[in-house]
Design an enzyme around this catalytic site. Structure first.
Site, short mmCIF file in Angstrom:
data_model
loop_
_atom_site.label_atom_id
_atom_site.label_comp_id
_atom_site.label_asym_id
_atom_site.label_seq_id
_atom_site.Cartn_x
_atom_site.Cartn_y
_atom_site.Cartn_z
N HIS A 170 44.07 -10.60 18.04
CA HIS A 170 44.77 -11.77 17.29
C HIS A 170 46.36 -11.52 17.64
O HIS A 170 47.08 -12.19 17.04
CB HIS A 170 44.63 -11.80 15.98
CG HIS A 170 43.11 -12.37 15.83
ND1 HIS A 170 42.48 -13.31 16.44
CD2 HIS A 170 41.95 -11.56 15.00
CE1 HIS A 170 41.35 -13.53 15.83
NE2 HIS A 170 41.11 -12.31 15.35
N ASP A 204 34.09 -11.12 20.47
CA ASP A 204 34.41 -11.03 19.02
C ASP A 204 34.06 -12.22 18.55
O ASP A 204 34.17 -13.36 19.15
CB ASP A 204 36.06 -10.88 18.80
CG ASP A 204 36.16 -10.34 17.46
OD1 ASP A 204 35.92 -9.24 16.79
OD2 ASP A 204 36.19 -11.54 16.50
N HIS A 206 35.61 -14.18 16.44
CA HIS A 206 36.84 -15.24 16.41
C HIS A 206 37.37 -15.33 17.72
O HIS A 206 37.36 -14.22 18.54
CB HIS A 206 37.83 -14.48 15.48
CG HIS A 206 37.11 -14.15 14.09
ND1 HIS A 206 36.86 -12.90 13.75
CD2 HIS A 206 37.19 -14.86 13.13
CE1 HIS A 206 36.47 -12.78 12.60
NE2 HIS A 206 36.56 -14.26 11.90
N ASP A 290 31.00 -8.82 14.87
CA ASP A 290 30.93 -9.90 13.79
C ASP A 290 30.27 -10.79 14.28
O ASP A 290 30.06 -12.01 13.40
CB ASP A 290 32.61 -10.29 13.31
CG ASP A 290 33.61 -10.40 14.35
OD1 ASP A 290 33.33 -10.30 15.55
OD2 ASP A 290 34.90 -10.64 14.02
N1 Q9C Z 1 41.54 -17.46 4.91
C1 Q9C Z 1 38.97 -9.87 13.63
O1 Q9C Z 1 37.89 -9.67 13.75
N2 Q9C Z 1 40.34 -14.19 8.06
N3 Q9C Z 1 39.96 -10.39 13.44
C2 Q9C Z 1 41.41 -14.78 7.66
C3 Q9C Z 1 42.02 -16.68 5.94
C4 Q9C Z 1 41.05 -13.34 9.23
C5 Q9C Z 1 39.38 -11.27 11.95
C6 Q9C Z 1 40.78 -15.77 6.50
C7 Q9C Z 1 39.78 -12.86 10.31
C8 Q9C Z 1 40.48 -11.91 11.19
C9 Q9C Z 1 39.64 -8.74 14.88
ZN ZN Z 2 36.62 -11.27 14.85
#
Ligand code: Q9C
Ligand code: ZN
Length: 347
Positions: A170, A204, A206, A290
């Site tokens: 990210h 991943d 995301h 994940d």
């Molecule tokens: N309401 C990785 O898996 N969540 N990052 C944000 C906002 C962030 C995940 C939720 C998730 C990031 C590397």
């Molecule tokens: Zn992720």
């Protein structure tokens, strides 16, 4: 043959106390125990050998992936975090309540270029990438693992695993967010690029918005990603199928919540076909766990045995491959997932 795994103990000094969700504190899911569990799972299955390389990542390699001004900001923030946090609490007349291992949580996210105030550079785009005194060092060592993993491929290794923490996908050229600070996968891609074209496969849960941002205009790098539909999941603004890269070198495959093994493996084969057609000299896999059915922050339905199938399918492409650890938050099961995955990779 076990997989050569690059590991650093320095990740443990990055340990934020919690993250925010709509006015509530929830656990910081990206926790040090993740690495302990991944390592233990591979160790007890005798699937990996571990080495801690010296910190030799070149600064100019970091600067290929990231704006040097962002790197300077991040390093300085980590060094000055106590004073920065104390300054903000002093505005609230609470300076004397600041003590211990403090973390700077960004809370103002202006549009690009509208608030370039001295001392407030706004490189952090969400509140899930807090910076503490150990964060820069942890992220630098994490990137160093990806660098050494890439060097192993350049030296003839067929596969290697960078057990990175914090994760990186990210983090873009000039932004940090989503638990990520330095983009380990993109840094590995740049390290491999002098030898020839490179493909990145991001599995991943995301979307790898940071990796896509960094590699968007690199004609000799193909970025492919399977991820949750950004209409319904993080990072929301990016990862749609119509984002194709400046040279038709990006493939996004958004998948719905509830995606099961069959649908996932079909989508994976499509991404792998695109990678084969690109004829790269090396593959970098952004490896997130994940996608697991019991992940606490995600909504796919993969089971442990699916990771063996995924690992096998990637290996069958036949490319020198660097696996770079990204997410995965069902912490107690991460060792099982890693063992399943690398048993598929190693065959
Ligand atoms: N309401 C990785 O898996 N969540 N990052 C944000 C906002 C962030 C995940 C939720 C998730 C990031 C590397
Ligand atoms: Zn992720």
């Amino acid at each position: 043959m076990p997989i050569r795994t690059f590991y650093s103990p320095n990740h443990a000094a990055h340990n934020p106390p919690f993250e925010f969700l709509h006015g509530r504190n929830v656990p910081f899911f990206e926790m040090p125990r993740r690495v302990d569990m991944l390592r233990a799972g591979l160790d007890s299955a005798a699937l990996a050998t571990f080495e801690s390389p010296p910190l030799t990542i070149p600064r100019d390699l970091l600067a290929q992936a990231h704006d040097p001004a962002m790197l300077a900001y991040f390093e300085q923030l980590s060094a000055d975090v106590f004073d920065k946090v104390r300054t903000d609490f002093s505005i609230y007349h609470m300076a004397d309540t600041v003590s211990g291992d403090v973390y700077y949580y960004e809370s103002v996210f202006p549009k690009r270029g509208r608030a370039d105030t001295p001392g407030r550079k706004f490189y952090i785009y969400d509140s899930t990438s807090p910076v503490g005194a150990g964060t820069w060092d942890a992220a630098l060592h994490s990137a160093n693992l990806a660098y050494h993993g890439a060097q192993a491929l350049l030296n003839g290794e067929r596969a290697a695993y960078a057990l990175c923490r914090p994760p990186g996908h990210h983090a873009g050229r000039d932004f940090m967010g989503g638990y990520c600070y330095l983009n380990n996968a993109a840094i590995a891609a740049y390290a491999l690029l002098p030898r020839g074209a490179v493909a990145v496969l991001d599995i991943d849960y995301h979307h790898g918005n940071g990796t896509q941002d960094i590699l968007w205009d690199e004609p000799n790098v193909l970025f492919t990603s399977l991820h949750a539909d950004p209409n319904v999941d993080y990072p929301y603004y990016c990862g749609y199928a119509d984002e194709r890269g400046a040279h038709n070198n990006t493939l996004n495959v958004p998948l719905p919540h509830g995606t099961n093994s069959a649908a996932y493996l079909t989508a994976l084969e499509a991404a792998l076909a695109r990678i084969r057609a690109f004829e790269p000299t090396a593959l970098v896999v952004s490896l997130g766990f994940d996608t697991f059915k019991d992940d606490p922050i995600a909504s796919f339905k993969l089971d442990v045995a699916d990771y063996t199938r995924i690992g096998r399918a990637i290996t069958q492409v036949g490319l020198p491959t660097l696996y770079v650890q990204e997410g995965g938050y069902a912490v107690e099961r991460l060792g099982d997932m890693a063992a399943a995955f690398f048993s598929g990779v190693l065959g």
